[in-house]
Design a protein around this motif. Structure first.
Motif, PDB file in Angstrom:
ATOM      1  N   GLU A 232      51.449  38.262  62.450  1.00 16.52           N
ATOM      2  CA  GLU A 232      52.078  38.385  61.138  1.00 16.52           C
ATOM      3  C   GLU A 232      52.664  39.776  60.936  1.00 16.52           C
ATOM      4  O   GLU A 232      52.129  40.763  61.453  1.00 16.52           O
ATOM      5  N   ASP A 233      53.754  39.839  60.156  1.00 13.63           N
ATOM      6  CA  ASP A 233      54.286  41.141  59.738  1.00 13.63           C
ATOM      7  C   ASP A 233      54.175  41.334  58.224  1.00 13.63           C
ATOM      8  O   ASP A 233      54.553  42.383  57.704  1.00 13.63           O
ATOM      9  N   ILE A 234      53.624  40.333  57.523  1.00 13.58           N
ATOM     10  CA  ILE A 234      53.365  40.479  56.086  1.00 13.58           C
ATOM     11  C   ILE A 234      52.192  39.597  55.689  1.00 13.58           C
ATOM     12  O   ILE A 234      52.031  38.484  56.208  1.00 13.58           O
ATOM     13  N   THR A 235      51.362  40.114  54.790  1.00 11.62           N
ATOM     14  CA  THR A 235      50.319  39.315  54.158  1.00 11.62           C
ATOM     15  C   THR A 235      50.275  39.650  52.678  1.00 11.62           C
ATOM     16  O   THR A 235      50.476  40.811  52.287  1.00 11.62           O
ATOM     17  N   LEU A 236      50.053  38.637  51.863  1.00  8.07           N
ATOM     18  CA  LEU A 236      49.871  38.792  50.421  1.00  8.07           C
ATOM     19  C   LEU A 236      48.516  38.213  50.049  1.00  8.07           C
ATOM     20  O   LEU A 236      48.150  37.125  50.526  1.00  8.07           O
ATOM     21  N   VAL A 237      47.792  38.925  49.192  1.00  5.35           N
ATOM     22  CA  VAL A 237      46.440  38.501  48.832  1.00  5.35           C
ATOM     23  C   VAL A 237      46.253  38.609  47.324  1.00  5.35           C
ATOM     24  O   VAL A 237      46.539  39.656  46.724  1.00  5.35           O
ATOM     25  N   ASN A 238      45.773  37.542  46.711  1.00  9.31           N
ATOM     26  CA  ASN A 238      45.335  37.572  45.319  1.00  9.31           C
ATOM     27  C   ASN A 238      43.811  37.655  45.306  1.00  9.31           C
ATOM     28  O   ASN A 238      43.134  36.980  46.088  1.00  9.31           O
ATOM     29  N   VAL A 239      43.286  38.495  44.411  1.00  8.66           N
ATOM     30  CA  VAL A 239      41.856  38.817  44.422  1.00  8.66           C
ATOM     31  C   VAL A 239      41.277  38.669  43.021  1.00  8.66           C
ATOM     32  O   VAL A 239      41.848  39.159  42.043  1.00  8.66           O
ATOM     33  N   GLU A 240      40.135  38.000  42.934  1.00  4.30           N
ATOM     34  CA  GLU A 240      39.332  37.991  41.710  1.00  4.30           C
ATOM     35  C   GLU A 240      38.290  39.098  41.856  1.00  4.30           C
ATOM     36  O   GLU A 240      37.564  39.161  42.859  1.00  4.30           O
ATOM     37  N   LEU A 241      38.222  39.990  40.873  1.00  2.00           N
ATOM     38  CA  LEU A 241      37.331  41.140  40.937  1.00  2.00           C
ATOM     39  C   LEU A 241      35.991  40.867  40.253  1.00  2.00           C
ATOM     40  O   LEU A 241      35.912  40.035  39.339  1.00  2.00           O
ATOM     41  N   GLU A 242      34.975  41.587  40.674  1.00  4.01           N
ATOM     42  CA  GLU A 242      33.630  41.451  40.119  1.00  4.01           C
ATOM     43  C   GLU A 242      33.596  41.726  38.620  1.00  4.01           C
ATOM     44  O   GLU A 242      32.815  41.126  37.874  1.00  4.01           O
ATOM     45  N   ASN A 243      34.489  42.642  38.171  1.00  6.79           N
ATOM     46  CA  ASN A 243      34.504  43.013  36.747  1.00  6.79           C
ATOM     47  C   ASN A 243      35.320  42.058  35.887  1.00  6.79           C
ATOM     48  O   ASN A 243      35.478  42.276  34.684  1.00  6.79           O
ATOM     49  N   GLY A 244      35.870  40.993  36.488  1.00  4.28           N
ATOM     50  CA  GLY A 244      36.637  40.009  35.731  1.00  4.28           C
ATOM     51  C   GLY A 244      38.136  40.205  35.797  1.00  4.28           C
ATOM     52  O   GLY A 244      38.895  39.303  35.407  1.00  4.28           O
ATOM     53  N   GLY A 245      38.584  41.365  36.274  1.00  3.74           N
ATOM     54  CA  GLY A 245      40.008  41.597  36.450  1.00  3.74           C
ATOM     55  C   GLY A 245      40.540  40.915  37.697  1.00  3.74           C
ATOM     56  O   GLY A 245      39.793  40.287  38.465  1.00  3.74           O
ATOM     57  N   LEU A 246      41.843  41.046  37.906  1.00  5.22           N
ATOM     58  CA  LEU A 246      42.509  40.470  39.076  1.00  5.22           C
ATOM     59  C   LEU A 246      43.250  41.564  39.831  1.00  5.22           C
ATOM     60  O   LEU A 246      43.605  42.603  39.260  1.00  5.22           O
ATOM     61  N   ALA A 247      43.504  41.317  41.123  1.00  5.93           N
ATOM     62  CA  ALA A 247      44.262  42.271  41.933  1.00  5.93           C
ATOM     63  C   ALA A 247      45.252  41.513  42.802  1.00  5.93           C
ATOM     64  O   ALA A 247      45.043  40.340  43.138  1.00  5.93           O
ATOM     65  N   HIS A 248      46.329  42.210  43.142  1.00  9.02           N
ATOM     66  CA  HIS A 248      47.323  41.669  44.062  1.00  9.02           C
ATOM     67  C   HIS A 248      47.616  42.720  45.114  1.00  9.02           C
ATOM     68  O   HIS A 248      47.911  43.882  44.792  1.00  9.02           O
ATOM     69  N   LEU A 249      47.513  42.320  46.382  1.00 11.45           N
ATOM     70  CA  LEU A 249      47.684  43.234  47.496  1.00 11.45           C
ATOM     71  C   LEU A 249      48.799  42.748  48.412  1.00 11.45           C
ATOM     72  O   LEU A 249      48.914  41.543  48.668  1.00 11.45           O
ATOM     73  N   CYS A 250      49.597  43.682  48.909  1.00 10.93           N
ATOM     74  CA  CYS A 250      50.649  43.351  49.873  1.00 10.93           C
ATOM     75  C   CYS A 250      50.598  44.361  51.002  1.00 10.93           C
ATOM     76  O   CYS A 250      50.566  45.575  50.765  1.00 10.93           O
ATOM     77  N   ALA A 251      50.584  43.865  52.241  1.00 12.97           N
ATOM     78  CA  ALA A 251      50.681  44.719  53.424  1.00 12.97           C
ATOM     79  C   ALA A 251      51.810  44.174  54.285  1.00 12.97           C
ATOM     80  O   ALA A 251      51.726  43.041  54.767  1.00 12.97           O
TER      81      ALA A 251
ATOM     82  N   GLY B  15      36.846  48.191  41.788  1.00 14.87           N
ATOM     83  CA  GLY B  15      35.606  47.475  42.046  1.00 14.87           C
ATOM     84  C   GLY B  15      35.720  46.441  43.151  1.00 14.87           C
ATOM     85  O   GLY B  15      36.785  46.220  43.732  1.00 14.87           O
ATOM     86  N   ARG B  16      34.603  45.799  43.407  1.00 18.55           N
ATOM     87  CA  ARG B  16      34.520  44.879  44.542  1.00 18.55           C
ATOM     88  C   ARG B  16      35.110  43.504  44.220  1.00 18.55           C
ATOM     89  O   ARG B  16      35.119  43.074  43.072  1.00 18.55           O
ATOM     90  N   PRO B  17      35.550  42.808  45.274  1.00 18.68           N
ATOM     91  CA  PRO B  17      36.107  41.462  45.096  1.00 18.68           C
ATOM     92  C   PRO B  17      35.011  40.403  45.123  1.00 18.68           C
ATOM     93  O   PRO B  17      33.942  40.615  45.711  1.00 18.68           O
ATOM     94  N   VAL B  18      35.298  39.258  44.501  1.00 14.61           N
ATOM     95  CA  VAL B  18      34.381  38.120  44.604  1.00 14.61           C
ATOM     96  C   VAL B  18      35.059  36.903  45.217  1.00 14.61           C
ATOM     97  O   VAL B  18      34.387  36.021  45.749  1.00 14.61           O
ATOM     98  N   ARG B  19      36.404  36.854  45.173  1.00 19.02           N
ATOM     99  CA  ARG B  19      37.121  35.705  45.733  1.00 19.02           C
ATOM    100  C   ARG B  19      38.538  36.133  46.101  1.00 19.02           C
ATOM    101  O   ARG B  19      39.134  36.960  45.406  1.00 19.02           O
TER     102      ARG B  19
END
Length: 325
Positions: A206-225, A186-190
Protein backbone atom coordinates in the motif's frame (compact mmCIF):
# COMPACT_ATOMS: atom_id res chain seq x y z
CA UNK A 1 36.31 15.34 24.23
CA UNK A 2 35.26 15.02 27.88
CA UNK A 3 34.96 11.38 29.05
CA UNK A 4 32.17 12.49 31.38
CA UNK A 5 30.17 12.89 28.18
CA UNK A 6 27.73 10.10 27.35
CA UNK A 7 29.29 7.82 24.74
CA UNK A 8 26.77 6.75 22.08
CA UNK A 9 26.99 3.76 19.75
CA UNK A 10 24.88 3.29 16.62
CA UNK A 11 23.65 -0.19 15.70
CA UNK A 12 22.59 0.51 12.14
CA UNK A 13 24.03 3.20 9.89
CA UNK A 14 21.31 3.82 7.34
CA UNK A 15 19.81 7.16 6.34
CA UNK A 16 18.20 7.85 9.71
CA UNK A 17 21.64 7.61 11.32
CA UNK A 18 22.59 10.81 9.48
CA UNK A 19 19.87 12.72 11.32
CA UNK A 20 20.79 11.20 14.68
CA UNK A 21 24.46 12.07 14.13
CA UNK A 22 23.46 15.66 13.34
CA UNK A 23 21.45 15.68 16.55
CA UNK A 24 24.40 14.57 18.67
CA UNK A 25 26.52 17.41 17.28
CA UNK A 26 23.95 19.84 18.74
CA UNK A 27 23.79 18.25 22.19
CA UNK A 28 26.14 19.05 25.05
CA UNK A 29 27.23 16.12 27.15
CA UNK A 30 27.11 13.36 24.52
CA UNK A 31 29.11 12.23 21.51
CA UNK A 32 29.13 9.45 18.91
CA UNK A 33 31.76 6.83 19.78
CA UNK A 34 31.23 4.45 16.89
CA UNK A 35 28.87 2.39 14.77
CA UNK A 36 28.15 -1.02 13.32
CA UNK A 37 26.18 -1.77 10.17
CA UNK A 38 25.26 -5.04 8.46
CA UNK A 39 26.80 -3.79 5.20
CA UNK A 40 30.53 -3.32 5.82
CA UNK A 41 30.86 -0.89 2.91
CA UNK A 42 28.14 1.34 4.36
CA UNK A 43 29.73 1.11 7.80
CA UNK A 44 33.10 2.19 6.44
CA UNK A 45 31.50 5.13 4.63
CA UNK A 46 29.48 6.35 7.61
CA UNK A 47 32.34 5.91 10.10
CA UNK A 48 34.56 7.96 7.81
CA UNK A 49 31.89 10.65 7.47
CA UNK A 50 31.40 10.90 11.24
CA UNK A 51 35.04 10.41 12.22
CA UNK A 52 34.12 7.62 14.64
CA UNK A 53 35.00 3.99 15.35
CA UNK A 54 33.70 1.15 13.18
CA UNK A 55 32.91 -2.08 14.98
CA UNK A 56 33.18 -5.51 13.37
CA UNK A 57 30.15 -6.86 15.27
CA UNK A 58 27.28 -5.56 17.41
CA UNK A 59 28.77 -7.49 20.36
CA UNK A 60 32.02 -5.57 20.02
CA UNK A 61 30.07 -2.29 20.10
CA UNK A 62 27.96 -3.05 23.18
CA UNK A 63 30.99 -4.36 25.09
CA UNK A 64 33.10 -1.26 24.46
CA UNK A 65 33.44 0.53 27.83
CA UNK A 66 33.45 3.85 25.99
CA UNK A 67 29.85 3.21 24.86
CA UNK A 68 27.30 4.13 27.52
CA UNK A 69 24.12 4.03 25.43
CA UNK A 70 23.02 2.61 22.09
CA UNK A 71 20.70 3.78 19.33
CA UNK A 72 19.13 0.84 17.48
CA UNK A 73 18.38 1.86 13.89
CA UNK A 74 18.24 -1.42 11.96
CA UNK A 75 15.24 -2.99 10.21
CA UNK A 76 12.35 -3.51 12.62
CA UNK A 77 12.59 -7.32 12.54
CA UNK A 78 15.96 -7.09 14.35
CA UNK A 79 15.11 -4.35 16.88
CA UNK A 80 14.34 -6.74 19.74
CA UNK A 81 17.54 -8.73 19.20
CA UNK A 82 19.81 -5.69 19.26
CA UNK A 83 17.95 -3.83 22.01
CA UNK A 84 18.22 -6.87 24.27
CA UNK A 85 21.89 -7.32 23.35
CA UNK A 86 22.58 -3.73 24.43
CA UNK A 87 20.50 -3.79 27.62
CA UNK A 88 21.97 -7.12 28.72
CA UNK A 89 25.42 -5.55 28.24
CA UNK A 90 24.42 -2.74 30.62
CA UNK A 91 23.61 -0.08 28.02
CA UNK A 92 20.59 2.21 27.81
CA UNK A 93 18.85 2.12 24.44
CA UNK A 94 16.81 4.31 22.11
CA UNK A 95 15.01 2.16 19.55
CA UNK A 96 13.82 3.61 16.25
CA UNK A 97 10.16 3.22 15.30
CA UNK A 98 8.36 1.01 14.58
CA UNK A 99 9.70 -0.72 17.67
CA UNK A 100 9.04 -4.34 16.75
CA UNK A 101 7.13 -6.61 14.40
CA UNK A 102 4.61 -7.87 16.98
CA UNK A 103 3.00 -6.91 20.29
CA UNK A 104 4.75 -9.87 21.90
CA UNK A 105 8.16 -8.56 20.88
CA UNK A 106 7.49 -5.11 22.38
CA UNK A 107 6.29 -6.78 25.58
CA UNK A 108 9.49 -8.84 25.67
CA UNK A 109 11.55 -5.67 25.16
CA UNK A 110 9.77 -4.11 28.14
CA UNK A 111 10.44 -7.17 30.31
CA UNK A 112 14.14 -7.00 29.45
CA UNK A 113 14.25 -3.28 30.26
CA UNK A 114 12.64 -3.91 33.66
CA UNK A 115 14.91 -6.87 34.44
CA UNK A 116 18.10 -5.05 33.39
CA UNK A 117 17.15 -1.74 34.98
CA UNK A 118 18.14 0.05 31.78
CA UNK A 119 16.32 2.81 29.91
CA UNK A 120 14.58 1.60 26.77
CA UNK A 121 13.03 4.59 24.99
CA UNK A 122 10.88 4.28 21.86
CA UNK A 123 11.96 6.46 18.92
CA UNK A 124 8.67 8.38 18.86
CA UNK A 125 10.25 11.57 17.60
CA UNK A 126 7.25 13.54 16.31
CA UNK A 127 5.96 14.36 19.81
CA UNK A 128 9.27 16.02 20.66
CA UNK A 129 8.09 19.05 18.66
CA UNK A 130 7.70 22.05 20.97
CA UNK A 131 4.33 22.96 19.43
CA UNK A 132 2.93 19.54 20.31
CA UNK A 133 4.27 19.75 23.87
CA UNK A 134 2.40 23.05 24.21
CA UNK A 135 -0.71 21.44 22.73
CA UNK A 136 -0.53 18.58 25.22
CA UNK A 137 -0.25 21.01 28.11
CA UNK A 138 -3.35 23.00 27.20
CA UNK A 139 -5.30 19.81 26.47
CA UNK A 140 -4.35 18.33 29.86
CA UNK A 141 -5.23 21.63 31.57
CA UNK A 142 -8.70 21.42 30.05
CA UNK A 143 -8.22 24.70 28.19
CA UNK A 144 -9.87 23.40 25.00
CA UNK A 145 -12.61 21.53 26.84
CA UNK A 146 -13.51 17.92 26.08
CA UNK A 147 -11.84 16.38 23.03
CA UNK A 148 -14.23 16.15 20.11
CA UNK A 149 -11.84 14.96 17.40
CA UNK A 150 -8.17 14.47 16.58
CA UNK A 151 -6.60 14.49 13.11
CA UNK A 152 -3.06 13.31 12.29
CA UNK A 153 -2.39 13.56 8.56
CA UNK A 154 0.76 12.63 6.60
CA UNK A 155 0.91 13.16 2.83
CA UNK A 156 4.45 13.11 1.41
CA UNK A 157 5.03 11.45 -1.95
CA UNK A 158 7.76 8.79 -2.00
CA UNK A 159 8.99 7.30 -5.24
CA UNK A 160 8.48 3.59 -5.84
CA UNK A 161 12.26 3.12 -5.68
CA UNK A 162 12.46 4.81 -2.28
CA UNK A 163 9.37 3.02 -0.95
CA UNK A 164 10.82 -0.36 -1.96
CA UNK A 165 13.42 0.03 0.83
CA UNK A 166 10.69 0.52 3.46
CA UNK A 167 7.73 -1.40 4.88
CA UNK A 168 4.32 -0.26 3.65
CA UNK A 169 2.87 2.91 5.15
CA UNK A 170 0.81 0.97 7.73
CA UNK A 171 3.99 -0.23 9.42
CA UNK A 172 6.39 2.57 8.52
CA UNK A 173 4.36 5.80 8.82
CA UNK A 174 1.12 5.05 10.66
CA UNK A 175 3.13 4.43 13.85
CA UNK A 176 3.84 8.20 13.89
CA UNK A 177 0.12 8.96 13.60
CA UNK A 178 -0.78 6.53 16.37
CA UNK A 179 1.67 7.59 19.07
CA UNK A 180 1.02 11.27 18.27
CA UNK A 181 -2.73 10.72 18.59
CA UNK A 182 -2.26 8.89 21.91
CA UNK A 183 0.08 11.59 23.25
CA UNK A 184 -2.54 14.28 22.68
CA UNK A 185 -5.93 12.60 22.67
CA UNK A 186 -5.61 9.29 24.51
CA UNK A 187 -5.78 5.62 23.68
CA UNK A 188 -7.98 4.00 21.03
CA UNK A 189 -10.70 1.43 21.68
CA UNK A 190 -11.81 0.62 18.12
CA UNK A 191 -10.54 1.17 14.57
CA UNK A 192 -11.80 0.85 11.03
CA UNK A 193 -9.19 1.09 8.30
CA UNK A 194 -8.62 1.01 4.56
CA UNK A 195 -5.55 0.86 2.35
CA UNK A 196 -4.80 1.25 -1.36
CA UNK A 197 -1.99 1.42 -3.91
CA UNK A 198 -2.43 4.52 -6.09
CA UNK A 199 0.94 5.01 -7.79
CA UNK A 200 3.31 2.03 -7.49
CA UNK A 201 3.60 0.09 -10.75
CA UNK A 202 5.59 -2.93 -9.53
CA UNK A 203 5.74 -2.71 -5.76
CA UNK A 204 3.11 -4.91 -4.10
CA UNK A 205 2.28 -2.86 -1.01
CA UNK A 206 0.00 0.00 0.00
CA UNK A 207 0.99 3.63 -0.52
CA UNK A 208 -1.94 5.06 1.48
CA UNK A 209 -3.98 4.06 4.52
CA UNK A 210 -6.88 5.85 6.19
CA UNK A 211 -8.03 4.98 9.69
CA UNK A 212 -11.05 6.06 11.72
CA UNK A 213 -10.61 5.66 15.48
CA UNK A 214 -12.95 5.61 18.46
CA UNK A 215 -11.08 7.00 21.48
CA UNK A 216 -11.26 5.88 25.10
CA UNK A 217 -12.44 9.36 26.13
CA UNK A 218 -15.42 9.23 23.74
CA UNK A 219 -13.90 11.41 21.03
CA UNK A 220 -13.05 10.32 17.49
CA UNK A 221 -9.86 10.49 15.42
CA UNK A 222 -8.98 10.31 11.75
CA UNK A 223 -5.52 9.29 10.60
CA UNK A 224 -3.94 9.34 7.14
CA UNK A 225 -0.53 7.96 6.16
CA UNK A 226 0.30 8.38 2.48
CA UNK A 227 3.30 7.99 0.18
CA UNK A 228 0.95 8.32 -2.81
CA UNK A 229 1.04 12.08 -3.44
CA UNK A 230 2.11 15.41 -2.05
CA UNK A 231 -0.66 17.73 -0.90
CA UNK A 232 -0.20 20.80 -3.09
CA UNK A 233 -3.14 22.79 -1.75
CA UNK A 234 -2.70 26.26 -0.18
CA UNK A 235 -2.97 24.76 3.34
CA UNK A 236 -1.43 21.32 2.81
CA UNK A 237 -1.72 18.29 5.07
CA UNK A 238 1.95 17.42 4.61
CA UNK A 239 2.22 16.50 8.27
CA UNK A 240 -0.58 18.12 10.20
CA UNK A 241 -1.92 17.51 13.69
CA UNK A 242 -5.18 19.05 14.89
CA UNK A 243 -7.21 18.50 18.05
CA UNK A 244 -10.67 20.07 18.26
CA UNK A 245 -12.27 20.45 21.68
CA UNK A 246 -15.58 21.79 22.93
CA UNK A 247 -13.81 25.00 24.02
CA UNK A 248 -10.84 25.40 21.66
CA UNK A 249 -8.48 23.92 19.08
CA UNK A 250 -4.79 23.12 18.68
CA UNK A 251 -2.99 22.86 15.35
CA UNK A 252 0.52 22.01 14.14
CA UNK A 253 1.97 21.64 10.65
CA UNK A 254 5.34 20.86 9.06
CA UNK A 255 4.66 23.64 6.58
CA UNK A 256 5.47 26.40 9.01
CA UNK A 257 9.16 25.71 8.26
CA UNK A 258 10.09 24.57 4.75
CA UNK A 259 13.48 24.78 3.03
CA UNK A 260 13.65 24.54 -0.76
CA UNK A 261 16.24 21.78 -0.87
CA UNK A 262 16.05 18.01 -1.23
CA UNK A 263 15.64 16.10 2.00
CA UNK A 264 16.76 12.51 2.53
CA UNK A 265 13.31 11.15 1.62
CA UNK A 266 11.35 14.31 0.87
CA UNK A 267 11.23 16.69 -2.07
CA UNK A 268 11.74 19.57 0.38
CA UNK A 269 13.45 19.84 3.74
CA UNK A 270 10.94 20.17 6.57
CA UNK A 271 13.02 21.84 9.25
CA UNK A 272 10.87 20.61 12.13
CA UNK A 273 11.62 16.96 11.31
CA UNK A 274 15.30 17.25 12.18
CA UNK A 275 14.40 19.27 15.26
CA UNK A 276 12.10 16.51 16.53
CA UNK A 277 14.96 14.03 16.27
CA UNK A 278 17.40 16.41 17.94
CA UNK A 279 14.94 17.05 20.77
CA UNK A 280 14.26 13.31 21.11
CA UNK A 281 17.96 12.43 21.36
CA UNK A 282 18.54 15.31 23.79
CA UNK A 283 15.74 13.97 26.01
CA UNK A 284 17.25 10.47 25.85
CA UNK A 285 20.68 11.81 26.82
CA UNK A 286 19.16 13.74 29.74
CA UNK A 287 17.38 10.61 30.99
CA UNK A 288 20.59 8.57 30.75
CA UNK A 289 22.68 11.17 32.56
CA UNK A 290 20.18 12.13 35.27
CA UNK A 291 18.71 8.63 35.90
CA UNK A 292 15.41 10.39 36.59
CA UNK A 293 12.32 11.35 34.63
CA UNK A 294 10.36 9.47 31.99
CA UNK A 295 10.23 9.35 28.17
CA UNK A 296 7.45 11.43 26.64
CA UNK A 297 6.25 8.17 25.11
CA UNK A 298 7.20 4.91 26.85
CA UNK A 299 7.17 1.18 26.12
CA UNK A 300 3.56 0.87 27.26
CA UNK A 301 2.64 3.47 24.62
CA UNK A 302 4.65 1.46 22.09
CA UNK A 303 2.70 -1.67 23.04
CA UNK A 304 -0.58 0.16 22.45
CA UNK A 305 0.69 1.57 19.14
CA UNK A 306 1.55 -1.98 18.03
CA UNK A 307 -1.78 -3.35 19.25
CA UNK A 308 -3.51 -0.67 17.21
CA UNK A 309 -1.37 -1.37 14.14
CA UNK A 310 -2.34 -5.02 14.30
CA UNK A 311 -6.01 -4.07 14.76
CA UNK A 312 -5.71 -1.81 11.68
CA UNK A 313 -4.26 -4.70 9.67
CA UNK A 314 -7.09 -6.99 10.79
CA UNK A 315 -9.67 -4.33 9.93
CA UNK A 316 -8.23 -3.99 6.43
CA UNK A 317 -8.08 -7.76 5.93
CA UNK A 318 -11.58 -8.51 7.24
CA UNK A 319 -13.41 -5.32 6.20
CA UNK A 320 -14.65 -4.75 9.75
CA UNK A 321 -14.21 -2.38 12.66
CA UNK A 322 -11.90 -4.00 15.20
CA UNK A 323 -11.63 -3.54 18.96
CA UNK A 324 -8.17 -2.59 20.27
CA UNK A 325 -7.36 -4.63 23.37
Amino acid sequence: MNRSDLGIGFIGAGEISILHARALKEIDGAHLVGLWNRSEQRAIQRAREEGCKRYATPDELVNDPDVDAVLVMTNLETHLEYAELAMNAGKDVLVEKPLCATVGEVEQMKRTAVASGKICMPGHNMIHEESLKRAKKIIENGDIGDIVSCYVMYNIQHSEERASTLPGVVRHILTHNLYTMMYLAGRPVRVQAFKANRHYEKLDQEDITLVNVELENGGLAHLCASFAADDLSPAPWTFTVKVIGTAGTTHYTYNDWVEVKQGISHSHTYTAYQETITNEVRHFVELCRSRSGQPLSDLEDAIWAQKTTEAVEKSIADGLSVEVK
